[in-house]
Structure formats: C-alpha cells, structure tokens
Write a protein that holds these residues in place. Sequence first.
Motif, PDB file in Angstrom:
ATOM      1  N   TYR A  88       0.885  -1.311  -0.159  1.00 50.04           N
ATOM      2  CA  TYR A  88       0.034  -0.073  -0.057  1.00 50.04           C
ATOM      3  C   TYR A  88       0.842   1.137  -0.253  1.00 50.04           C
ATOM      4  CZ  TYR A  88      -3.265   3.541   1.945  1.00 50.04           C
ATOM      5  OH  TYR A  88      -3.902   4.668   2.209  1.00 50.04           O
ATOM      6  N   PHE A  89       1.885   1.255   0.788  1.00 49.32           N
ATOM      7  CA  PHE A  89       2.811   2.629   0.978  1.00 49.32           C
ATOM      8  C   PHE A  89       3.845   2.481  -0.199  1.00 49.32           C
ATOM      9  CE2 PHE A  89       1.128   2.490   5.486  1.00 49.32           C
ATOM     10  CZ  PHE A  89       0.438   3.735   5.484  1.00 49.32           C
ATOM     11  N   LYS A  90       4.102   1.385  -0.557  1.00 48.81           N
ATOM     12  CA  LYS A  90       5.093   1.535  -1.787  1.00 48.81           C
ATOM     13  C   LYS A  90       4.510   2.166  -3.048  1.00 48.81           C
ATOM     14  CE  LYS A  90       5.406  -1.289  -4.776  1.00 48.81           C
ATOM     15  NZ  LYS A  90       5.604  -2.540  -5.674  1.00 48.81           N
ATOM     16  N   ASN A  91       3.266   1.676  -3.371  1.00 48.62           N
ATOM     17  CA  ASN A  91       2.505   2.324  -4.385  1.00 48.62           C
ATOM     18  C   ASN A  91       2.194   3.847  -4.197  1.00 48.62           C
ATOM     19  OD1 ASN A  91       2.342  -0.124  -5.328  1.00 48.62           O
ATOM     20  ND2 ASN A  91       0.228  -0.635  -4.685  1.00 48.62           N
ATOM     21  N   ILE A  92       2.022   4.363  -2.808  1.00 46.17           N
ATOM     22  CA  ILE A  92       1.984   5.644  -2.866  1.00 46.17           C
ATOM     23  C   ILE A  92       3.183   6.532  -3.107  1.00 46.17           C
ATOM     24  CG2 ILE A  92       1.481   7.638  -0.942  1.00 46.17           C
ATOM     25  CD1 ILE A  92      -0.631   5.641   0.112  1.00 46.17           C
TER      26      ILE A  92
ATOM     27  N   ALA B 233      19.702   8.318  -2.465  1.00 47.67           N
ATOM     28  CA  ALA B 233      19.903   7.177  -1.514  1.00 47.67           C
ATOM     29  C   ALA B 233      18.703   6.959  -0.421  1.00 47.67           C
ATOM     30  CB  ALA B 233      21.264   7.471  -0.643  1.00 47.67           C
ATOM     31  N   ILE B 234      18.386   5.794  -0.259  1.00 46.31           N
ATOM     32  CA  ILE B 234      17.163   5.680   0.602  1.00 46.31           C
ATOM     33  C   ILE B 234      17.699   5.259   1.840  1.00 46.31           C
ATOM     34  CG2 ILE B 234      15.031   4.324   1.221  1.00 46.31           C
ATOM     35  CD1 ILE B 234      14.939   6.079  -1.328  1.00 46.31           C
ATOM     36  N   VAL B 235      17.543   5.805   2.832  1.00 45.52           N
ATOM     37  CA  VAL B 235      17.898   5.560   4.476  1.00 45.52           C
ATOM     38  C   VAL B 235      16.750   5.384   5.317  1.00 45.52           C
ATOM     39  CG1 VAL B 235      19.351   6.111   6.274  1.00 45.52           C
ATOM     40  CG2 VAL B 235      20.049   6.872   4.100  1.00 45.52           C
TER      41      VAL B 235
ATOM     42  N   LEU C 234       9.569  -1.735   3.875  1.00 52.26           N
ATOM     43  CA  LEU C 234       9.180  -0.793   2.736  1.00 52.26           C
ATOM     44  C   LEU C 234      10.136  -0.352   1.654  1.00 52.26           C
ATOM     45  CD1 LEU C 234       6.877   0.842   1.087  1.00 52.26           C
ATOM     46  CD2 LEU C 234       6.986   2.350   3.263  1.00 52.26           C
ATOM     47  N   ALA C 235      11.397   0.270   2.421  1.00 51.75           N
ATOM     48  CA  ALA C 235      12.397   0.624   1.923  1.00 51.75           C
ATOM     49  C   ALA C 235      13.020  -0.180   0.664  1.00 51.75           C
ATOM     50  CB  ALA C 235      13.330   1.387   2.711  1.00 51.75           C
ATOM     51  N   SER C 236      13.172  -1.693   1.184  1.00 50.84           N
ATOM     52  CA  SER C 236      13.735  -2.617   0.216  1.00 50.84           C
ATOM     53  C   SER C 236      12.875  -2.789  -0.920  1.00 50.84           C
ATOM     54  CB  SER C 236      13.852  -3.925   0.897  1.00 50.84           C
ATOM     55  OG  SER C 236      14.771  -3.821   2.367  1.00 50.84           O
ATOM     56  N   CYS C 237      11.527  -2.886  -0.752  1.00 54.29           N
ATOM     57  CA  CYS C 237      10.821  -2.705  -1.927  1.00 54.29           C
ATOM     58  C   CYS C 237      10.819  -1.848  -2.720  1.00 54.29           C
ATOM     59  CB  CYS C 237       9.281  -2.954  -1.543  1.00 54.29           C
ATOM     60  SG  CYS C 237       8.687  -4.429  -0.715  1.00 54.29           S
ATOM     61  N   LEU C 238      10.974  -0.486  -2.281  1.00 53.07           N
ATOM     62  CA  LEU C 238      11.315   0.717  -3.206  1.00 53.07           C
ATOM     63  C   LEU C 238      12.551   0.375  -3.974  1.00 53.07           C
ATOM     64  CD1 LEU C 238      10.098   3.542  -0.817  1.00 53.07           C
ATOM     65  CD2 LEU C 238       9.178   2.793  -2.870  1.00 53.07           C
ATOM     66  N   VAL C 239      13.406   0.166  -3.288  1.00 48.40           N
ATOM     67  CA  VAL C 239      14.814  -0.094  -3.798  1.00 48.40           C
ATOM     68  C   VAL C 239      14.954  -1.332  -5.132  1.00 48.40           C
ATOM     69  CG1 VAL C 239      17.207  -0.615  -3.585  1.00 48.40           C
ATOM     70  CG2 VAL C 239      16.078   0.827  -1.736  1.00 48.40           C
TER      71      VAL C 239
ATOM     72  N   ILE D 145      19.337   4.009  -4.368  1.00 45.44           N
ATOM     73  CA  ILE D 145      20.487   3.456  -3.867  1.00 45.44           C
ATOM     74  C   ILE D 145      20.083   2.907  -2.531  1.00 45.44           C
ATOM     75  CG2 ILE D 145      22.965   3.686  -2.916  1.00 45.44           C
ATOM     76  CD1 ILE D 145      22.839   6.428  -4.689  1.00 45.44           C
ATOM     77  N   ASP D 146      20.507   1.830  -2.265  1.00 45.03           N
ATOM     78  CA  ASP D 146      20.320   0.947  -0.982  1.00 45.03           C
ATOM     79  C   ASP D 146      21.206   1.308  -0.044  1.00 45.03           C
ATOM     80  OD1 ASP D 146      19.581  -0.756   0.959  1.00 45.03           O
ATOM     81  OD2 ASP D 146      19.682  -2.365  -0.026  1.00 45.03           O
TER      82      ASP D 146
END
Length: 290
Positions: free
Chosen positions: A53-57, A68-70, A86-91, A98-99
């Motif tokens: 849900y939040f990944k889609n938003i 870079a996603i922290v 959630l961050a892992s799904c986005l990356v 950037i992971d």
Amino acid sequence: MSKFKDFPALFHIGFYHPKYNHYKDVYEDNCYFNEFSQYILNLKNGDINAIIYFKNILSNLMEDEEIAIVTVPPHRAGESSGIQKLASCLVQDNKKYIDAIRCLERFKTVPKSSQNLGSRNEHAHLDSIRMSNSSSIEDKNVILLDDVITTGSSTNACRKIISKRGAKEVKIVCLGKTIRQVEYAHRLVEEKFQEELQILDFEHHTKTEEIEMIFDFERSNIEQDDEDRWLEEIYNLESSMRCDLDNISDCIGFVENNLCEYAEEAHKALDGEDYLTPISPFLKAFTDLE
C-alpha cells in the motif's frame, strides 16, 4: 510525481491517529482512528499488504532519480522494522535508488516514545545511533524514511548524523504525522485556504490596476492629429489590455482551482481518505501541530 528538489525538508504522506487516547493510566478508543492509521500499524508489524500500500503511494510521489534511501532504525538495537521492508521494496522496484537502508544502526536500545517511556530528547538518539557505512550516502541526495513522526527527535538526530557524514542533502519522508487536534487541524486548513484566496485577490487587483495604468499612460501619448489612425491605435491598445486582463484572470483562476484541490486533499488526508502531495501549500500549517 515530484523531483527530490521539490520535496520539503520534512514531508508526511498523511496523518497517524493513535488507536487509543490516554491520560495517565486511562485508555479510551480514539474516534478518529481510521484505515490509514491501521495501515501504519500493520506496516510496523511487517504486514505485506501495508508494505505494498505505502510502496504504491511513494512510487506515485517520487521521481525516478538517483536517491539514497535510508531508514530511521527501530528503537530496539539489532531489530528489523516494517519501514526497512518498505524501503527494500522501493529499492528493488527502482534501479536508480541507492540501497542505504541500514547504513544507520541502533547500537543501544531506547524505550518507545509512543509508550510515554521513551525519550523525546534528540541527544538520546544521537547517543544510540551510529553510521555503519557512509560510502552509500556520500555526495548523494538522501531520502530518510520513517513510519511515524511525533516530535521529530529521532528523525532530526538521524538527519544530523547523515549530514555530518557527507550527504549532499537530506529530506525526511514519513508515512504519518501523529495528530490529536483533528478539528483544530481542519480549521487551520480553512484559515490557510482563506488566507491564500485573499493573497490571490490582492494580486489580481494589483495586476489589474497596473495594466489599466499602463493603458492610460500609453493612451495619453497617442497623437491625435489623424482621427482614423488614433481610433485604430486606441482600439488595438484596448484589445491588448483586454487580452492581458483575461490572461491574468485565467492565471488567477487556475491557481484558485489548484488551491481548492489542495484544500480538499488536506481535509481528506486528515480523515484518512487521501494522502498529501509534496508541493501542497497546506503542509506548513501542520508543522507544529500534534
């Protein structure tokens, strides 16, 4: 979608209404608790549907660019969290991201602030979080993700650590901002809306006066030795003025329509029926609100 540069320093997608109101040892159901807030609770527990849900938003809000996603580490040392998943799904979904998800680590457990046991002191977080790998954020634009922000002590501490270790710029993105004064927040939206409308009205009036003054000045300078030519120039000047006035009215109308949409978006976000956008003019109205 918004580019990194268009995000405010602190952006929250929506609002988190705690499931219970409590005073001292008394707990009661919060009538404002809604589906959006439930999704946040579910994400905290690692629920896959909440993560999607939040990944889609976030995917709809954030441009595809090198960022870079922290994540803000959980309060317990060595623990994983839903926001990290959630961050892992986005990356995984965006190859430009950037992971740097776990470059911040909690090496000392702190109590949860949501339980009224934890410290809301920024220093407590600075003393319990460290950077484990700075290479992934050096000279990079960084999105710092967190699930819920209340006082901002943990996110501010993390931003300071990341900035000191060489990040180019850090923007905080939270899923929900804790809010308890809901009716007051709705009033703030209306007050901000009326304030913006007054500014638009003033700009419209000022621009109209400016165009009319230019028209009067140019009209007074037209030579009247040839009546036919004079009438033609007056006609052309009036046509130009009407065109300018119409353009101003169209621009003001466009901005006013956008304001109406943003105000409706803010009201719906407060009720858990929509989410905010990074360029919403109403974000600042909630900065100091709890």
